[in-house]
Write an enzyme that holds these catalytic residues in place. Sequence first.
Site, PDB file in Angstrom:
ATOM      1  N   ARG A  11       0.807  -1.218   0.000  1.00  0.00           N
ATOM      2  CA  ARG A  11       0.000   0.000   0.000  1.00  0.00           C
ATOM      3  C   ARG A  11       0.842   1.271   0.000  1.00  0.00           C
ATOM      4  NH1 ARG A  11      -3.826  -2.049   4.742  1.00  0.00           N
ATOM      5  NH2 ARG A  11      -1.753  -2.557   5.474  1.00  0.00           N
ATOM      6  N   LYS A  32       0.202 -18.536   5.465  1.00  0.00           N
ATOM      7  CA  LYS A  32      -0.649 -18.849   6.604  1.00  0.00           C
ATOM      8  C   LYS A  32      -0.782 -17.593   7.469  1.00  0.00           C
ATOM      9  CE  LYS A  32       0.898 -20.054  10.613  1.00  0.00           C
ATOM     10  NZ  LYS A  32       1.475 -20.283  11.812  1.00  0.00           N
ATOM     11  N   ASP A  76       2.935 -23.931   3.924  1.00  0.00           N
ATOM     12  CA  ASP A  76       3.129 -24.355   5.306  1.00  0.00           C
ATOM     13  C   ASP A  76       4.632 -24.566   5.379  1.00  0.00           C
ATOM     14  OD1 ASP A  76       3.637 -26.057   7.584  1.00  0.00           O
ATOM     15  OD2 ASP A  76       1.466 -26.173   7.750  1.00  0.00           O
ATOM     16  N   HIS A  77       5.343 -23.641   5.984  1.00  0.00           N
ATOM     17  CA  HIS A  77       6.799 -23.675   5.809  1.00  0.00           C
ATOM     18  C   HIS A  77       7.436 -24.925   6.431  1.00  0.00           C
ATOM     19  CE1 HIS A  77       7.101 -21.909   9.841  1.00  0.00           C
ATOM     20  NE2 HIS A  77       8.372 -22.268   9.843  1.00  0.00           N
ATOM     21  N   LYS A 123      10.768 -27.922   5.101  1.00  0.00           N
ATOM     22  CA  LYS A 123      11.965 -28.347   5.847  1.00  0.00           C
ATOM     23  C   LYS A 123      12.410 -29.719   5.345  1.00  0.00           C
ATOM     24  CE  LYS A 123      10.613 -25.860  10.052  1.00  0.00           C
ATOM     25  NZ  LYS A 123      11.589 -24.868  10.413  1.00  0.00           N
ATOM     26  N   GLU A 141       9.766 -23.652  21.616  1.00  0.00           N
ATOM     27  CA  GLU A 141      10.530 -22.457  21.250  1.00  0.00           C
ATOM     28  C   GLU A 141      10.959 -21.783  22.538  1.00  0.00           C
ATOM     29  OE1 GLU A 141       8.954 -19.788  18.213  1.00  0.00           O
ATOM     30  OE2 GLU A 141       7.516 -21.358  17.781  1.00  0.00           O
ATOM     31  N   ASP A 184      -1.750 -21.304  15.784  1.00  0.00           N
ATOM     32  CA  ASP A 184      -0.486 -20.839  15.223  1.00  0.00           C
ATOM     33  C   ASP A 184       0.412 -22.004  14.779  1.00  0.00           C
ATOM     34  OD1 ASP A 184       1.422 -18.742  14.672  1.00  0.00           O
ATOM     35  OD2 ASP A 184       2.555 -19.448  16.404  1.00  0.00           O
ATOM     36  N   HIS A 222       1.316 -26.585  11.061  1.00  0.00           N
ATOM     37  CA  HIS A 222       2.591 -27.300  10.972  1.00  0.00           C
ATOM     38  C   HIS A 222       2.555 -28.682  11.617  1.00  0.00           C
ATOM     39  CE1 HIS A 222       3.695 -23.375   9.808  1.00  0.00           C
ATOM     40  NE2 HIS A 222       3.945 -22.876  11.000  1.00  0.00           N
ATOM     41  N   LYS A 225       5.697 -21.786  23.554  1.00  0.00           N
ATOM     42  CA  LYS A 225       6.718 -20.732  23.578  1.00  0.00           C
ATOM     43  C   LYS A 225       7.336 -20.719  24.985  1.00  0.00           C
ATOM     44  CE  LYS A 225       5.151 -18.297  19.705  1.00  0.00           C
ATOM     45  NZ  LYS A 225       5.993 -18.380  18.517  1.00  0.00           N
TER      46      LYS A 225
HETATM   47  C1  BG6 Z   1       5.259 -19.719  12.482  1.00  0.00           C
HETATM   48  C2  BG6 Z   1       4.517 -19.279  13.709  1.00  0.00           C
HETATM   49  O1  BG6 Z   1       4.359 -20.230  11.522  1.00  0.00           O
HETATM   50  O2  BG6 Z   1       6.200 -20.721  12.833  1.00  0.00           O
HETATM   51  C3  BG6 Z   1       5.499 -18.760  14.761  1.00  0.00           C
HETATM   52  O3  BG6 Z   1       3.593 -18.261  13.369  1.00  0.00           O
HETATM   53  C4  BG6 Z   1       6.559 -19.789  15.031  1.00  0.00           C
HETATM   54  O4  BG6 Z   1       4.833 -18.410  15.952  1.00  0.00           O
HETATM   55  C5  BG6 Z   1       7.187 -20.289  13.747  1.00  0.00           C
HETATM   56  O5  BG6 Z   1       7.548 -19.173  15.841  1.00  0.00           O
HETATM   57  C6  BG6 Z   1       8.110 -21.446  14.025  1.00  0.00           C
HETATM   58  O6  BG6 Z   1       8.806 -21.788  12.876  1.00  0.00           O
HETATM   59  P1  BG6 Z   1      10.251 -22.479  12.958  1.00  0.00           P
HETATM   60  O7  BG6 Z   1      10.575 -22.809  11.542  1.00  0.00           O
HETATM   61  O8  BG6 Z   1      11.173 -21.459  13.573  1.00  0.00           O
HETATM   62  O9  BG6 Z   1      10.076 -23.680  13.826  1.00  0.00           O
END
Ligand code: BG6
Length: 491
Positions: A46, A149, A178-179, A183, A217, A236, A241, A342
């Site tokens: 924007r 996401k 979905d990252h 991996k 985390e 989240d 994931h 977390k």
């Molecule tokens: C994200 C979440 O999708 O994945 C975050 O929104 C999280 O809260 C993160 O920290 C974790 O990803 P990775 O690859 O660091 O385990």
Amino acid sequence: RKTENQLLVIFGASGDLTARKLVPALYKLYKDKHLPEHFAVLGVARSFMTDEEFRKRVALESKYLDDSEEFIATFSEKLFYEDLHKKYDVDYRELNERIQDLNTTYQCDNNIIFYLSTPPSLFEAIAKNLTAKGLNDERLGWKRLIVEKPFGYSLETAKSLNDGLHRYFKESQIYRIDHYLGKETVQNILVTRFANSIFEPLWNRDYIHHVEITNAESGGVESRGGYYDKSGALRDMFQSHLLQLVALIVMEPPLSANPEEIRNEKMKALKSLRLMTDPKVLEENTIRGQYLASEIEGEKVKGYREEVDVDPDSTTETYAAVKFYVDNWRWADVPFYVRTAKRMPTKVTEVVIHFKSPHHQIFKNSDMNKDNKLIIRIQPDEGILVKFGVKVPGQGFAVERGNLDFYYESLGDESHIMEAYERLLLDAMQGDATLYARADEVEAAWRFTDPILDHWKKGDAKIYGYSAGVWGPQHADELIEGKSMWRNPCE
Ligand code: BG6
């Protein structure tokens, strides 16, 4: 596979993800010669920015100090920026002109990926406005849409997002990120299971006692309090994931490694998760927690409710643990334990397959905790560990744990592990959707998660406090019954 000439248009390009992940991933692909000969990136957002300001903002020079400025510049010259006059939902006439112009100048052959790194509430409007300019039309070149996401907030919202996108783009054009699927270690679950004859014959209720997945985390919510407080650990991490990880563990062997075959099997796996709807069952099988203000190594750490943009009375969970069953032939009666949180003692994600004890024990010191385990280290120390019994040297037959331990690192330079975004972007550029979640998979994952969220929302479910730097609320230990316990990776 071939990567055809193409233009990548990133919506939400002024945001953090573009500078932190997307452009660096593209740069790495460029460096490794994975990008096609003719290629350009157009950032869209924007706010106003010149091309030059956009290039400065992604700051590649400060990220790749070893690379020469000239080399970085050859890549940066392919980055452009166009603003939308403060609104995503506008007529895309000017944007379309810019796209056509870049497409011609950089010979992108009318192949375009639209990457939506914007809040999901904008997905449909963007898809609609692109369509109004014919930018979904594949007659002259393919058009793909990548969406970030969170994909939905519940089953209902995910369905409405899917319906909204399907009004303008076909499912085969849509790539839901979905990252975790990007991996290397997550993809390797498929190889571990289906390229080896030593694991798959044991991969069922006859040999597996239970399955455990931990995602921890050490960090808190940091600057994302606003988003996180509306989301929580279950939305989240778990719905997306971690249920993707579960699907890869649970699925039946696909007919081939073809994207649709794999996704069909993952879909069936997600559908077979036993829905928990009875409040008593939910009470007994789910646990939520929230981190409290505490001290870690002499340093004060804020409690979740004191974080910026978090409601001081928030009941959003930063810890979630769920026990569930999979209702199918292979997994009947095998409990799955999944937790995510977390502010844990460390950052780690791992899957532990706990095997059953031998049917008949002939050695004295048998103990459930000493049974065979297959530990899939998703991150860090990517690798696989097999724990098995060995004889303690000396008299008698005392049994100890031996380790067979594989580290990706040990494969040497050739094993350069691609960053999740590199792999995912390259796949989408080549039209391979294997590592992207399909509409029905996402909906199945929400169908399973929704009743837990609803139960928690009602407010009767307790929310346990836990100090930062410990493995979550003590109460969570009671979720795993018997002699077994959560495996806390760094203990
Ligand atoms: C994200 C979440 O999708 O994945 C975050 O929104 C999280 O809260 C993160 O920290 C974790 O990803 P990775 O690859 O660091 O385990």
